[in-house]
Design a protein around this motif. Structure first.
Motif, PDB file in Angstrom:
ATOM      1  N   GLY A  70      12.744   8.988   0.735  1.00 53.35           N
ATOM      2  CA  GLY A  70      12.045   9.256   1.984  1.00 53.35           C
ATOM      3  C   GLY A  70      10.624   8.755   2.087  1.00 53.35           C
ATOM      4  N   SER A  71      10.088   8.132   1.038  1.00 48.58           N
ATOM      5  CA  SER A  71       8.701   7.644   1.086  1.00 48.58           C
ATOM      6  C   SER A  71       8.595   6.298   0.387  1.00 48.58           C
ATOM      7  CB  SER A  71       7.752   8.641   0.401  1.00 48.58           C
ATOM      8  OG  SER A  71       7.764   9.888   1.045  1.00 48.58           O
ATOM      9  N   PRO A  72       7.605   5.450   0.804  1.00 47.41           N
ATOM     10  CA  PRO A  72       7.348   4.228   0.044  1.00 47.41           C
ATOM     11  C   PRO A  72       7.018   4.582  -1.404  1.00 47.41           C
ATOM     12  CG  PRO A  72       6.146   4.216   2.120  1.00 47.41           C
ATOM     13  CD  PRO A  72       6.706   5.598   1.961  1.00 47.41           C
ATOM     14  N   ILE A  73       7.509   3.798  -2.330  1.00 46.06           N
ATOM     15  CA  ILE A  73       7.346   4.182  -3.737  1.00 46.06           C
ATOM     16  C   ILE A  73       5.891   4.140  -4.180  1.00 46.06           C
ATOM     17  CG2 ILE A  73       9.691   3.521  -4.344  1.00 46.06           C
ATOM     18  CD1 ILE A  73       8.579   0.983  -5.600  1.00 46.06           C
ATOM     19  N   GLN A  74       5.004   3.461  -3.431  1.00 45.87           N
ATOM     20  CA  GLN A  74       3.586   3.475  -3.787  1.00 45.87           C
ATOM     21  C   GLN A  74       2.954   4.850  -3.578  1.00 45.87           C
ATOM     22  OE1 GLN A  74       1.341   0.772  -1.346  1.00 45.87           O
ATOM     23  NE2 GLN A  74       1.385   2.101   0.453  1.00 45.87           N
ATOM     24  N   GLU A  75       3.657   5.750  -2.894  1.00 47.25           N
ATOM     25  CA  GLU A  75       3.118   7.088  -2.643  1.00 47.25           C
ATOM     26  C   GLU A  75       3.360   8.044  -3.807  1.00 47.25           C
ATOM     27  OE1 GLU A  75       1.213   7.734  -0.113  1.00 47.25           O
ATOM     28  OE2 GLU A  75       1.496   5.669   0.580  1.00 47.25           O
ATOM     29  N   TYR A  76       4.179   7.624  -4.765  1.00 47.01           N
ATOM     30  CA  TYR A  76       4.495   8.524  -5.875  1.00 47.01           C
ATOM     31  C   TYR A  76       3.475   8.374  -6.999  1.00 47.01           C
ATOM     32  CZ  TYR A  76       8.863   9.368  -3.462  1.00 47.01           C
ATOM     33  OH  TYR A  76       9.797   9.740  -2.520  1.00 47.01           O
ATOM     34  N   PRO A  77       3.069   9.479  -7.628  1.00 50.88           N
ATOM     35  CA  PRO A  77       1.978   9.459  -8.604  1.00 50.88           C
ATOM     36  C   PRO A  77       2.161   8.462  -9.739  1.00 50.88           C
ATOM     37  CG  PRO A  77       2.435  11.713  -7.974  1.00 50.88           C
ATOM     38  CD  PRO A  77       3.511  10.871  -7.334  1.00 50.88           C
ATOM     39  N   LEU A  78       3.344   8.383 -10.323  1.00 55.07           N
ATOM     40  CA  LEU A  78       3.523   7.452 -11.440  1.00 55.07           C
ATOM     41  C   LEU A  78       3.346   6.005 -10.995  1.00 55.07           C
ATOM     42  CD1 LEU A  78       6.448   8.934 -13.572  1.00 55.07           C
ATOM     43  CD2 LEU A  78       4.090   8.539 -14.296  1.00 55.07           C
ATOM     44  N   MET A  79       3.843   5.652  -9.816  1.00 53.04           N
ATOM     45  CA  MET A  79       3.666   4.288  -9.323  1.00 53.04           C
ATOM     46  C   MET A  79       2.203   4.024  -8.995  1.00 53.04           C
ATOM     47  SD  MET A  79       4.954   1.385  -8.852  1.00 53.04           S
ATOM     48  CE  MET A  79       6.679   1.792  -9.118  1.00 53.04           C
ATOM     49  N   LYS A  80       1.519   5.013  -8.449  1.00 51.71           N
ATOM     50  CA  LYS A  80       0.082   4.848  -8.214  1.00 51.71           C
ATOM     51  C   LYS A  80      -0.631   4.515  -9.527  1.00 51.71           C
ATOM     52  CE  LYS A  80      -0.572   7.897  -4.173  1.00 51.71           C
ATOM     53  NZ  LYS A  80      -1.282   6.968  -3.283  1.00 51.71           N
ATOM     54  N   ALA A 134       6.098  -2.233  -3.555  1.00 49.96           N
ATOM     55  CA  ALA A 134       5.847  -0.791  -3.589  1.00 49.96           C
ATOM     56  C   ALA A 134       5.438  -0.251  -2.222  1.00 49.96           C
ATOM     57  CB  ALA A 134       4.762  -0.479  -4.620  1.00 49.96           C
ATOM     58  N   ALA A 135       4.817  -1.099  -1.416  1.00 53.40           N
ATOM     59  CA  ALA A 135       4.421  -0.667  -0.078  1.00 53.40           C
ATOM     60  C   ALA A 135       5.595  -0.637   0.895  1.00 53.40           C
ATOM     61  CB  ALA A 135       3.336  -1.586   0.470  1.00 53.40           C
ATOM     62  N   ASN A 136       6.633  -1.411   0.619  1.00 50.91           N
ATOM     63  CA  ASN A 136       7.760  -1.536   1.541  1.00 50.91           C
ATOM     64  C   ASN A 136       9.016  -0.806   1.105  1.00 50.91           C
ATOM     65  OD1 ASN A 136       7.042  -3.534   3.832  1.00 50.91           O
ATOM     66  ND2 ASN A 136       6.248  -4.559   2.006  1.00 50.91           N
ATOM     67  N   GLY A 196       1.949  -3.553   3.090  1.00 49.73           N
ATOM     68  CA  GLY A 196       3.214  -3.305   3.762  1.00 49.73           C
ATOM     69  C   GLY A 196       3.512  -4.300   4.863  1.00 49.73           C
ATOM     70  N   ARG A 197       2.523  -5.082   5.290  1.00 48.83           N
ATOM     71  CA  ARG A 197       2.780  -6.051   6.357  1.00 48.83           C
ATOM     72  C   ARG A 197       3.347  -7.366   5.844  1.00 48.83           C
ATOM     73  NH1 ARG A 197      -1.823  -9.587   7.204  1.00 48.83           N
ATOM     74  NH2 ARG A 197      -3.552  -9.066   5.806  1.00 48.83           N
ATOM     75  N   PHE A 198       3.474  -7.483   4.504  1.00 44.70           N
ATOM     76  CA  PHE A 198       4.047  -8.693   3.934  1.00 44.70           C
ATOM     77  C   PHE A 198       5.474  -8.427   3.461  1.00 44.70           C
ATOM     78  CE2 PHE A 198      -0.559  -8.796   2.785  1.00 44.70           C
ATOM     79  CZ  PHE A 198      -0.928  -9.813   3.669  1.00 44.70           C
ATOM     80  N   GLU A 199       6.282  -9.475   3.499  1.00 41.57           N
ATOM     81  CA  GLU A 199       7.645  -9.355   2.993  1.00 41.57           C
ATOM     82  C   GLU A 199       7.719  -9.626   1.497  1.00 41.57           C
ATOM     83  OE1 GLU A 199      10.329 -11.770   5.209  1.00 41.57           O
ATOM     84  OE2 GLU A 199       9.921 -10.773   7.120  1.00 41.57           O
ATOM     85  N   ALA A 200       6.855 -10.484   1.019  1.00 40.85           N
ATOM     86  CA  ALA A 200       6.803 -10.839  -0.400  1.00 40.85           C
ATOM     87  C   ALA A 200       5.481 -11.538  -0.647  1.00 40.85           C
ATOM     88  CB  ALA A 200       7.983 -11.734  -0.792  1.00 40.85           C
TER      89      ALA A 200
END
Length: 590
Positions: A333-343, A326-328, A7-11
């Motif tokens: 309401g949440s970063p998409i990396q927090e969702y089960p399918l993306m994980k 996915a981290a950004n 999440g600390r990177f832009e790309a």
């Protein structure tokens, strides 16, 4: 080791690709000996910094302003000039100046001898994070140097070799390999280019080459048939065809050939690919007449592994872009990396990348051992190399495509690098042999070289090294798959040729899956022994579950698999894992 906060990177740019790719760092440390690794690590880190910043930015510019061919001058005379954007010249100075070719052939500063070819592949891996297209001329320059170093004779060929491995941008020249003819394609033995003897090692070549990447290379290897030579590959001889006549220091007289046009390609824009008419062009015989295809296979093996290296680097770059996004990116309401399918998607993309990288660099290790004089490595190389090129190329396309999906609409447009990575990846299943050609090459290696013997022995050795309880169930599954592989090979050895060819691709997939699984198990054991970390053991477990264990009729829906939810930080973010936690979590025996 702390997990990486993407999440600390832009790309996935303006970063150091060496530092961020811990999978790559692990493989480099494994395939180089201690002294080689001590020398290489700071140089790879420095190169990873340059590629992540300057080369990556330049690559996007070059993709928008690709090479232009000017076949004729203002007076209608053939000049065969390719015009490049200045950004491409800067990338060349950075890559060749860093020793991307030279270090594997001549002793670099600070060493008494040259580095192994695995270091050359490692440098190509980092370069391919930014520009897989540019890796093509780099790899061919190394391939031509390899062939001339082994088989070249005479002052002219010596002069080209010396400049192919030069670090100085003013001295360095590039290489190429012109194999494909329109009527032959993958059937190299159908080549119709003819070579007439002039004097000594000098010949005149006449014919057409249809798909010539790095078309204006100063030193190109081409196959041609001398008068009265037999048909097929056995009658082909190998020649160095310069851009200009004479040795590498003579640049005044253009060779007798015409660069007819550049191909309008989907991707790999940075490397000019076109059609060449050889009109009595001067060529210099490499080695002996009618042994050209044998000599060329040495280059082809290196090119196939370079292709695999570019493939796994594309996977790494696209995975990095997907992780950062996915981290950004927030949705609902949440970063998409927090969702089960993306994980789950990111975990499986990461496991595919680790598996393909491990296999590719192990194949590179075997090739390097063979080129260093280990004749026993040849048979194992014959099995590993075609499979490496075949499987990683398909994985690169799939990974780039899904990374584009993760980025959504942005991933589909030219402003974001997944657009270019997918276009560049799409040629990788074609270059250096299609999947069918490579699968048949595996069959030939098993039949003519008994390559199954060292292959199965290597798998057995990797499994025998695994002893930690955290890997016990995974090892058992690989043991069963290895028995299936032996049975499959024995079956095809007794079947007719048509049936063996029909099943060749299935066999290649099985070889990759079993060999990679055993290799990951051994790497997991090593990581536990040396770092008290079971992260790679988890990677091995997930790879085996996905590729070697058959799902039930419900496609695994009812098996309670929560791996991606529970192991996301470990696999995707490189978090450490206590080996004992895996043992404690295992069910007790009845």
């Amino acid at each position: 080791m702390d997990p990486i906060d993407y999440g600390r990177f832009e790309a996935g740019r303006h970063v150091n690709y060496f530092d961020l790719d811990r999978t790559f760092r692990r493989e480099v440390a494994r395939v180089l000996d201690e002294a080689e690794h001590e020398w290489a690590e700071p140089r790879l880190r420095e190169f990873g910094e340059a590629v992540g910043h300057t080369v990556a930015d330049n690559a996007d510019t070059v993709d928008d302003h690709g090479p232009e061919l000017h076949t004729y001058d203002a007076h209608g005379n053939v000049q065969n000039e390719v015009e490049y954007h200045p950004a491409q010249y800067e990338n060349e100075r950075i890559a060749y100046g860093a020793g991307i070719v030279a270090d594997a052939f001549e002793a670099p500063p600070g060493r008494d001898g040259a580095m192994p070819l695995t270091h050359h592949l490692a440098m190509e891996y980092l370069l391919s994070y930014a520009d897989p297209g540019f890796t093509c001329p780099v790899s061919m320059t190394g391939g031509v140097a390899l062939v001339l170093d082994k088989y070249g004779e005479g002052d002219v060929l010596d002069s080209y070799y010396e400049r192919l491995v030069a670090r100085d941008g003013d001295e360095n020249v590039e290489g190429a390999m012109f194999l494909t003819e329109e009527q032959g394609g993958s059937d190299v033995g159908a080549n119709e280019t003819v070579a007439e003897h002039v004097a000594g090692r000098e010949y005149e070549l006449t014919g057409e080459k249809w798909f010539c990447s790095n078309i204006d290379a100063e030193g190109t290897l081409a196959l041609a048939r001398t008068p009265d030579a037999p048909d097929g590959t056995k009658g082909l001889s190998l020649f160095l065809v310069p851009h200009t006549k004479g040795d590498a220091d003579e640049t005044d007289e253009l060779n007798d050939q015409r660069y007819r046009r550049l191909k309008d390609k989907l991707g790999t824009i940075s490397v000019p690919t076109g059609e060449v008419e050889l009109q009595g062009a001067t060529g210099y015989l490499v080695g002996e007449e009618e042994r050209g295809f044998k000599y060329m296979t040495d280059m082809l093996n290196l090119e196939r592994l370079s292709n695999a290296t570019a493939s796994v680097a594309i996977m790494g770059r696209c995975l990095l872009e997907a992780k950062v996004h996915a981290a950004n990116r927030e949705a609902f309401g949440s970063p998409i990396q927090e969702y089960p399918l993306m994980k789950r998607d990111l975990v499986d993309m990461a496991v595919d990348h680790e598996a393909a990288t491990a296999y590719t660099f192990d194949a590179g290790r075997v090739l390097a051992e063979r080129e260093a004089g280990d004749d026993e490595a040849y048979r194992l190389m014959r099995a590993l190399v075609p499979v490496a090129k075949y499987r990683t190329a398909r994985l690169a396309v799939d990974t780039a495509s899904y990374a584009m999906e993760v980025l959504g609409g942005n991933g589909y447009v030219n402003d974001f690098v997944t657009h270019r990575m997918l276009r560049d990846a799409q040629v990788l299943p074609i270059w250096e042999g299609t999947s069918n050609i490579l699968s048949l090459d595996l069959l030939r290696g098993l039949e003519s070289e008994d390559a199954h013997e060292p292959l199965l022995a290597e798998i057995r050795a990797n499994l025998d090294a695994v002893e930690h309880p955290a890997l016990a169930e995974t090892k058992t599954a690989v043991e069963a798959a290895n028995a299936d592989l032996g049975t499959a090979m024995a079956t095809l050895a007794t079947e007719d040729g048509d049936y063996a060819q029909l099943q060749a691709k299935e066999l290649a997939d099985l070889v990759f899956d079993v060999y990679t699984a055993a290799l990951l198990c051994r790497e997991g054991q090593t990581e536990i022994d040396e770092a008290d970390d079971a992260r790679t053991a988890l990677v091995a477990e997930r790879f085996v579950d996905r590729h070697l264990r058959e799902p039930g009729g419900d496609r695994g829906i009812g098996d309670g698999d929560r791996f991606a939810l529970e192991r996301f930080d470990a696999v995707v973010r490189y978090g450490s894992v206590d080996p004992e936690s895996l043992v404690d979590a295992a069910p007790a025996d009845d």
